[in-house]
Scaffold this motif. Structure first.
Motif, mmCIF file in Angstrom:
data_model
loop_
_atom_site.group_PDB
_atom_site.id
_atom_site.type_symbol
_atom_site.label_atom_id
_atom_site.label_comp_id
_atom_site.label_asym_id
_atom_site.label_seq_id
_atom_site.Cartn_x
_atom_site.Cartn_y
_atom_site.Cartn_z
ATOM 1 N N LYS A 1 0.221 7.243 9.593
ATOM 2 C CA LYS A 1 -0.813 6.289 9.183
ATOM 3 C C LYS A 1 -0.698 6.059 7.685
ATOM 4 C CE LYS A 1 -3.117 6.444 13.167
ATOM 5 N NZ LYS A 1 -3.389 5.292 14.005
ATOM 6 N N VAL A 2 -1.173 4.911 7.251
ATOM 7 C CA VAL A 2 -1.236 4.625 5.823
ATOM 8 C C VAL A 2 -2.658 4.140 5.521
ATOM 9 C CG1 VAL A 2 -0.375 2.244 6.027
ATOM 10 C CG2 VAL A 2 -0.099 3.463 3.900
ATOM 11 N N GLU A 3 -3.209 4.651 4.432
ATOM 12 C CA GLU A 3 -4.525 4.205 3.983
ATOM 13 C C GLU A 3 -4.288 3.154 2.910
ATOM 14 O OE1 GLU A 3 -8.732 6.039 2.377
ATOM 15 O OE2 GLU A 3 -6.893 7.162 2.015
ATOM 16 N N ILE A 4 -4.787 1.954 3.159
ATOM 17 C CA ILE A 4 -4.610 0.876 2.195
ATOM 18 C C ILE A 4 -5.965 0.472 1.639
ATOM 19 C CG2 ILE A 4 -2.523 0.041 3.330
ATOM 20 C CD1 ILE A 4 -4.183 -2.294 4.433
ATOM 21 N N ALA A 5 -5.936 -0.195 0.491
ATOM 22 C CA ALA A 5 -7.195 -0.569 -0.144
ATOM 23 C C ALA A 5 -7.118 -1.967 -0.720
ATOM 24 C CB ALA A 5 -7.536 0.413 -1.254
ATOM 25 N N LEU A 6 -8.202 -2.684 -0.585
ATOM 26 C CA LEU A 6 -8.375 -3.927 -1.311
ATOM 27 C C LEU A 6 -8.865 -3.518 -2.690
ATOM 28 C CD1 LEU A 6 -8.504 -7.038 -1.251
ATOM 29 C CD2 LEU A 6 -10.896 -6.812 -0.619
ATOM 30 N N ALA A 7 -8.159 -3.948 -3.722
ATOM 31 C CA ALA A 7 -8.457 -3.452 -5.063
ATOM 32 C C ALA A 7 -8.442 -4.588 -6.077
ATOM 33 C CB ALA A 7 -7.429 -2.400 -5.448
ATOM 34 N N ARG A 8 -9.144 -4.336 -7.187
ATOM 35 C CA ARG A 8 -9.170 -5.271 -8.312
ATOM 36 C C ARG A 8 -8.649 -4.515 -9.526
ATOM 37 N NH1 ARG A 8 -13.437 -5.629 -11.474
ATOM 38 N NH2 ARG A 8 -14.790 -4.865 -9.842
ATOM 39 N N GLU B 1 -6.642 -10.984 4.002
ATOM 40 C CA GLU B 1 -5.916 -12.139 3.469
ATOM 41 C C GLU B 1 -6.832 -13.027 2.630
ATOM 42 O OE1 GLU B 1 -2.708 -15.416 5.052
ATOM 43 O OE2 GLU B 1 -4.230 -14.701 6.458
ATOM 44 N N SER B 2 -8.035 -13.302 3.141
ATOM 45 C CA SER B 2 -8.957 -14.161 2.397
ATOM 46 C C SER B 2 -9.425 -13.492 1.105
ATOM 47 C CB SER B 2 -10.150 -14.555 3.263
ATOM 48 O OG SER B 2 -10.913 -13.428 3.580
ATOM 49 N N LYS B 3 -9.705 -12.181 1.166
ATOM 50 C CA LYS B 3 -10.168 -11.466 -0.024
ATOM 51 C C LYS B 3 -9.054 -11.329 -1.062
ATOM 52 C CE LYS B 3 -14.361 -9.924 1.178
ATOM 53 N NZ LYS B 3 -15.554 -9.841 0.393
ATOM 54 N N SER B 4 -7.813 -11.100 -0.618
ATOM 55 C CA SER B 4 -6.716 -10.879 -1.570
ATOM 56 C C SER B 4 -6.309 -12.149 -2.284
ATOM 57 C CB SER B 4 -5.510 -10.262 -0.862
ATOM 58 O OG SER B 4 -4.933 -11.193 0.020
ATOM 59 N N GLN B 5 -6.695 -13.301 -1.763
ATOM 60 C CA GLN B 5 -6.356 -14.560 -2.432
ATOM 61 C C GLN B 5 -7.307 -14.863 -3.589
ATOM 62 O OE1 GLN B 5 -6.195 -17.309 0.808
ATOM 63 N NE2 GLN B 5 -4.094 -16.753 1.337
ATOM 64 N N GLU B 6 -8.393 -14.097 -3.698
ATOM 65 C CA GLU B 6 -9.291 -14.248 -4.840
ATOM 66 C C GLU B 6 -8.578 -13.737 -6.084
ATOM 67 O OE1 GLU B 6 -12.986 -12.263 -4.115
ATOM 68 O OE2 GLU B 6 -13.251 -13.255 -2.177
ATOM 69 N N GLY C 1 -7.360 -11.775 -9.124
ATOM 70 C CA GLY C 1 -7.417 -10.381 -9.546
ATOM 71 C C GLY C 1 -7.420 -9.358 -8.437
ATOM 72 N N HIS C 2 -7.428 -9.787 -7.186
ATOM 73 C CA HIS C 2 -7.458 -8.843 -6.074
ATOM 74 C C HIS C 2 -6.053 -8.638 -5.515
ATOM 75 C CE1 HIS C 2 -11.705 -9.852 -6.238
ATOM 76 N NE2 HIS C 2 -11.927 -8.731 -5.587
ATOM 77 N N THR C 3 -5.793 -7.420 -5.078
ATOM 78 C CA THR C 3 -4.513 -7.078 -4.468
ATOM 79 C C THR C 3 -4.742 -6.017 -3.399
ATOM 80 O OG1 THR C 3 -2.247 -6.397 -4.932
ATOM 81 C CG2 THR C 3 -3.968 -5.274 -6.163
ATOM 82 N N ILE C 4 -3.715 -5.754 -2.610
ATOM 83 C CA ILE C 4 -3.812 -4.730 -1.566
ATOM 84 C C ILE C 4 -2.757 -3.681 -1.876
ATOM 85 C CG2 ILE C 4 -3.859 -4.289 0.902
ATOM 86 C CD1 ILE C 4 -4.100 -7.379 1.253
ATOM 87 N N VAL C 5 -3.195 -2.431 -2.031
ATOM 88 C CA VAL C 5 -2.286 -1.346 -2.414
ATOM 89 C C VAL C 5 -2.396 -0.182 -1.418
ATOM 90 C CG1 VAL C 5 -2.275 -1.869 -4.875
ATOM 91 C CG2 VAL C 5 -4.018 -0.367 -3.972
ATOM 92 N N PRO C 6 -1.283 0.543 -1.206
ATOM 93 C CA PRO C 6 -1.360 1.747 -0.373
ATOM 94 C C PRO C 6 -1.897 2.910 -1.186
ATOM 95 C CG PRO C 6 0.894 1.385 -1.058
ATOM 96 C CD PRO C 6 0.088 0.229 -1.587
ATOM 97 N N LEU C 7 -2.776 3.708 -0.591
ATOM 98 C CA LEU C 7 -3.364 4.867 -1.272
ATOM 99 C C LEU C 7 -2.776 6.183 -0.782
ATOM 100 C CD1 LEU C 7 -7.152 3.917 -1.309
ATOM 101 C CD2 LEU C 7 -5.481 3.657 -3.135
ATOM 102 N N ALA C 8 -2.534 6.299 0.524
ATOM 103 C CA ALA C 8 -2.039 7.567 1.064
ATOM 104 C C ALA C 8 -1.219 7.306 2.317
ATOM 105 C CB ALA C 8 -3.200 8.492 1.392
ATOM 106 N N LEU C 9 -0.265 8.190 2.548
ATOM 107 C CA LEU C 9 0.572 8.158 3.740
ATOM 108 C C LEU C 9 0.432 9.529 4.389
ATOM 109 C CD1 LEU C 9 2.710 6.463 5.271
ATOM 110 C CD2 LEU C 9 4.423 7.464 3.782
ATOM 111 N N TYR C 10 0.090 9.575 5.673
ATOM 112 C CA TYR C 10 -0.193 10.843 6.324
ATOM 113 C C TYR C 10 0.033 10.755 7.824
ATOM 114 C CZ TYR C 10 -4.591 8.343 7.006
ATOM 115 O OH TYR C 10 -5.529 7.404 7.328
ATOM 116 N N PHE C 11 0.067 11.922 8.461
ATOM 117 C CA PHE C 11 0.119 12.003 9.915
ATOM 118 C C PHE C 11 -1.268 12.355 10.419
ATOM 119 C CE2 PHE C 11 4.685 12.714 9.276
ATOM 120 C CZ PHE C 11 5.182 11.821 10.204
#
Length: 161
Positions: free
Chosen positions: A121-128, A98-103, A105-115
């Motif tokens: 499970k979902v792999e998410i990433a803090l991204a710019r 939450e603190s990093k995504s408020q900077e 240009g930063h956002t949180i996106v899903p990268l992969a969905l898997y079992f």
């Protein structure tokens, strides 16, 4: 093509566009709160992460806009295809994200969905976000690497013959 990191990981969907559009800063693995028909639909390998994003609301992480189509054998208990789904993460991870995504240009996106181990499970990433010239540079590097690999394999073939 690269091999999967974990052999017990059964990939359902990947968000290749996210890796093209964003610089990945940090990745996290989280669980998902799903209904029964969503799990059955995912087991059939049907999902799309293309427009997905994560929003943090009241110290809870939510996955928005991920398309899990309705289960074909489902009845009136079927789920909505694009509903928001709660992510299961530790409180410290959520606060950090939450603190990093408020900077800017930063956002949180899903990268992969898997079992993994029978659990979704979902792999998410803090991204710019990347600029247009960064995207072109990435494509150019990938093309150069591909050409170099082709040249190396041609040389190896000539040496064997």
């Amino acid at each position: 093509m690269a091999k999967e990191k974990d052999p017990a990981r059964k990939l359902i969907a990947q968000n290749k566009k996210a890796r093209h559009d964003y610089h990945i800063i940090d990745t996290y693995e989280c669980g998902l709160v799903l209904t029964g028909t969503e799990v059955k639909s995912l087991r059939q390998g049907r999902a799309s992460l293309a427009d997905g994003f994560i929003q943090i609301d009241g110290h809870e992480a939510w996955l928005h806009n991920v398309h899990v189509p309705e289960y074909t054998q489902g009845t009136w208990t079927n789920h909505a295809a694009r509903r928001k789904r709660k992510l299961l993460m530790h409180r410290a991870e959520i606060d950090k994200l939450e603190s990093k995504s408020q900077e800017t240009g930063h956002t949180i996106v899903p990268l992969a969905l898997y079992f993994k181990g029978g659990r979704a499970k979902v792999e998410i990433a803090l991204a710019r976000g990347k600029k247009e010239y960064d995207k072109r540079q990435t494509l150019r590097e990938r093309q150069d690497r591909r050409e170099a690999d082709r040249a190396m394999s041609a040389v190896r073939r000539r040496q064997r013959a």
